[in-house]
Design a protein around this motif. Structure first.
Motif, PDB file in Angstrom:
ATOM      1  N   SER A   1       3.168  -1.082   8.054  1.00  0.00           N
ATOM      2  CA  SER A   1       4.492  -0.662   7.574  1.00  0.00           C
ATOM      3  C   SER A   1       4.814   0.719   8.151  1.00  0.00           C
ATOM      4  O   SER A   1       3.923   1.424   8.655  1.00  0.00           O
ATOM      5  CB  SER A   1       4.511  -0.607   6.048  1.00  0.00           C
ATOM      6  N   ALA A   2       6.070   1.118   8.039  1.00  0.00           N
ATOM      7  CA  ALA A   2       6.471   2.433   8.559  1.00  0.00           C
ATOM      8  C   ALA A   2       5.763   3.539   7.794  1.00  0.00           C
ATOM      9  O   ALA A   2       5.318   4.540   8.374  1.00  0.00           O
ATOM     10  CB  ALA A   2       7.983   2.579   8.442  1.00  0.00           C
ATOM     11  N   SER A   3       5.642   3.371   6.482  1.00  0.00           N
ATOM     12  CA  SER A   3       4.986   4.404   5.660  1.00  0.00           C
ATOM     13  C   SER A   3       3.497   4.505   6.001  1.00  0.00           C
ATOM     14  O   SER A   3       2.917   5.590   5.937  1.00  0.00           O
ATOM     15  CB  SER A   3       5.193   4.097   4.177  1.00  0.00           C
ATOM     16  N   HIS A   4       2.894   3.382   6.369  1.00  0.00           N
ATOM     17  CA  HIS A   4       1.495   3.418   6.795  1.00  0.00           C
ATOM     18  C   HIS A   4       1.359   4.160   8.125  1.00  0.00           C
ATOM     19  O   HIS A   4       0.493   5.011   8.308  1.00  0.00           O
ATOM     20  CB  HIS A   4       0.957   1.988   6.925  1.00  0.00           C
TER      21      HIS A   4
ATOM     22  N   PRO B   1      13.649   0.649   1.429  1.00  0.00           N
ATOM     23  CA  PRO B   1      14.596   0.950   2.509  1.00  0.00           C
ATOM     24  C   PRO B   1      15.015  -0.260   3.331  1.00  0.00           C
ATOM     25  O   PRO B   1      16.202  -0.383   3.680  1.00  0.00           O
ATOM     26  CB  PRO B   1      13.842   1.967   3.380  1.00  0.00           C
ATOM     27  N   THR B   2      14.083  -1.177   3.612  1.00  0.00           N
ATOM     28  CA  THR B   2      14.461  -2.351   4.432  1.00  0.00           C
ATOM     29  C   THR B   2      15.400  -3.240   3.624  1.00  0.00           C
ATOM     30  O   THR B   2      16.402  -3.750   4.133  1.00  0.00           O
ATOM     31  CB  THR B   2      13.208  -3.137   4.861  1.00  0.00           C
ATOM     32  N   ASP B   3      15.079  -3.399   2.351  1.00  0.00           N
ATOM     33  CA  ASP B   3      15.915  -4.206   1.466  1.00  0.00           C
ATOM     34  C   ASP B   3      17.317  -3.591   1.334  1.00  0.00           C
ATOM     35  O   ASP B   3      18.326  -4.300   1.358  1.00  0.00           O
ATOM     36  CB  ASP B   3      15.231  -4.267   0.090  1.00  0.00           C
TER      37      ASP B   3
ATOM     38  N   TRP C   1      13.606  -6.739  10.144  1.00  0.00           N
ATOM     39  CA  TRP C   1      12.343  -6.008  10.087  1.00  0.00           C
ATOM     40  C   TRP C   1      12.556  -4.695  10.817  1.00  0.00           C
ATOM     41  O   TRP C   1      13.702  -4.317  11.134  1.00  0.00           O
ATOM     42  CB  TRP C   1      11.212  -6.848  10.707  1.00  0.00           C
ATOM     43  N   HIS C   2      11.445  -4.030  11.124  1.00  0.00           N
ATOM     44  CA  HIS C   2      11.596  -2.705  11.727  1.00  0.00           C
ATOM     45  C   HIS C   2      10.491  -2.440  12.744  1.00  0.00           C
ATOM     46  O   HIS C   2       9.905  -3.360  13.316  1.00  0.00           O
ATOM     47  CB  HIS C   2      11.711  -1.643  10.639  1.00  0.00           C
ATOM     48  N   ILE C   3      10.169  -1.192  12.920  1.00  0.00           N
ATOM     49  CA  ILE C   3       9.132  -0.717  13.830  1.00  0.00           C
ATOM     50  C   ILE C   3       7.803  -1.479  13.642  1.00  0.00           C
ATOM     51  O   ILE C   3       6.991  -1.562  14.556  1.00  0.00           O
ATOM     52  CB  ILE C   3       8.968   0.808  13.593  1.00  0.00           C
TER      53      ILE C   3
HETATM   54  C1  MLT Z   1      10.134  -1.014   2.600  1.00  0.00           C
HETATM   55  O1  MLT Z   1      11.241  -1.510   2.651  1.00  0.00           O
HETATM   56  O2  MLT Z   1       9.416  -1.087   1.585  1.00  0.00           O
HETATM   57  C2  MLT Z   1       9.673  -0.186   3.759  1.00  0.00           C
HETATM   58  O3  MLT Z   1      10.438  -0.364   4.902  1.00  0.00           O
HETATM   59  C3  MLT Z   1       8.232  -0.321   3.940  1.00  0.00           C
HETATM   60  C4  MLT Z   1       7.694   0.542   5.055  1.00  0.00           C
HETATM   61  O4  MLT Z   1       7.680   0.042   6.171  1.00  0.00           O
HETATM   62  O5  MLT Z   1       7.247   1.656   4.825  1.00  0.00           O
END
Ligand code: MLT
Length: 322
Positions: free
Chosen positions: A158-161, A39-41, A89-91
């Motif tokens: 990570s967000a998924s974590h 998703p970030t990519d 980046w993100h959260i």
């Molecule tokens: C990803 O691009 O792989 C996700 O953003 C990773 C994540 O933070 O879960």
């Protein structure tokens, strides 16, 4: 002597102003701190294409994955502060501040915020053979099997974590978590039936849920999404508190001249108006930020408030990196 120092400082300031006025005169690197295809990519590549048009220079995406995004972030924190190396980046910028004891950067001081980019909810998904048909069956099964259930994520912080930590805390159960360098390789293993579950952003789950390549169980938003209308909200599934919005932001290294940050923000604002970006993001149930919120100040304030919001949840989860 004083006069000499003043002359040198003035000359340096003039060089910096001249460099900022000339910016950019060569390609830029946008570091995405997760694997390609995630998703970030996906957001990064849409953004890079739209920003390139505005800047008149290529913005090249470089995937520097590992350690929940912190390796890529460290690369940008230590890059020359000239605007040619930026971070999407993100959260995770906020969560890793609590999760990691020895980061080589500080979320509050090592970066110059450029602006918020997008927001997106998350979804709990399962592989096609996972024996739960509804969110209610999923909850029952996870509570009954606990550590026998495997849940993939993209590294600590990570967000998924974060989502898997909250999911376990809301259900009051521990599952076995499996880290990857991004949710793209995790998705491949999920579809290959090597892991049971994952919680990932709709940027990369909306299409596989819609085409039934994976099972979509719960969305971490209050309203259902038109792209995946059958997926229940966390409230409908009876999981009070299981609410997460992932936001993406863009940063340059601290010390980047204000004029350069301003030019990058201008390119970000133009990208957020791009029809191509808006159309693609809509398909992926990902929302570009409204221009009035895409400011350095808004991103800075959000990082500060998100560090405070997630700290107690992370401390309660008890999973840290020394
Ligand atoms: C990803 O691009 O792989 C996700 O953003 C990773 C994540 O933070 O879960």
């Amino acid at each position: 002597m004083k006069r000499l120092v003043a002359t040198i400082l003035l000359a340096l300031a003039q060089v910096t102003i001249a460099a900022a006025q000339d910016f950019p005169n060569r390609p830029l690197t946008m570091v995405v701190p997760f694997a390609a295809g995630g998703p970030t990519d996906t957001v990064g590549r849409l953004l890079a294409a739209a920003m390139s048009e505005n800047l008149g220079q290529q913005v090249v995406v470089e995937n520097v994955d590992g350690a929940g995004g912190t390796l890529g972030a460290a690369r940008v924190a230590t890059a020359p502060p000239d605007g040619y190396t930026i971070l999407l980046w993100h959260i995770g910028m906020a969560t890793t501040a609590t999760l990691y004891k020895n980061l080589p950067f500080d979320a509050a001081t090592s970066f110059a915020p450029i602006g918020l980019v997008s927001e997106v909810p998350m979804t709990v998904i399962g592989n096609g053979r996972f024996p739960a048909g509804t969110p209610q069956q999923l909850v029952e099964l996870v509570r009954a099997r606990g550590l026998d259930i495997s849940m993939a994520h993209a590294g600590i912080g990570s967000a998924s974590h974060l989502c898997s930590t909250l999911f376990q805390s809301v259900l009051g159960v521990k599952v076995t978590t499996v880290p990857y360098g991004g949710t793209s390789p995790a998705m491949q293993d999920l579809q290959g039936d090597y892991v049971d579950l994952m919680c990932d952003q709709t940027t990369t789950t909306a299409i596989p849920i819609d085409t039934l390549a994976v099972k979509g169980y719960i969305i971490t938003a209050r309203e259902r999404l038109r792209q995946i209308r059958n997926v229940q909200t966390f409230l409908e599934a009876g999981l009070e508190g299981f609410e997460i919005t992932v936001w993406n932001g863009l940063w340059a290294p601290a010390g980047t001249p204000e004029a350069v940050v301003g030019r990058l923000n201008e390119a970000l604002l133009a990208a957020l108006q791009s029809e191509m970006l808006k159309r693609r993001m809509a398909v992926l149930a990902t929302t570009p930020i409204a221009p009035e919120r895409a400011t350095p100040a808004e991103l800075e304030a959000l990082v500060a408030s998100e560090i405070e919001r997630w700290r107690p949840i992370i401390l309660a989860g008890g999973e840290f990196v020394e």
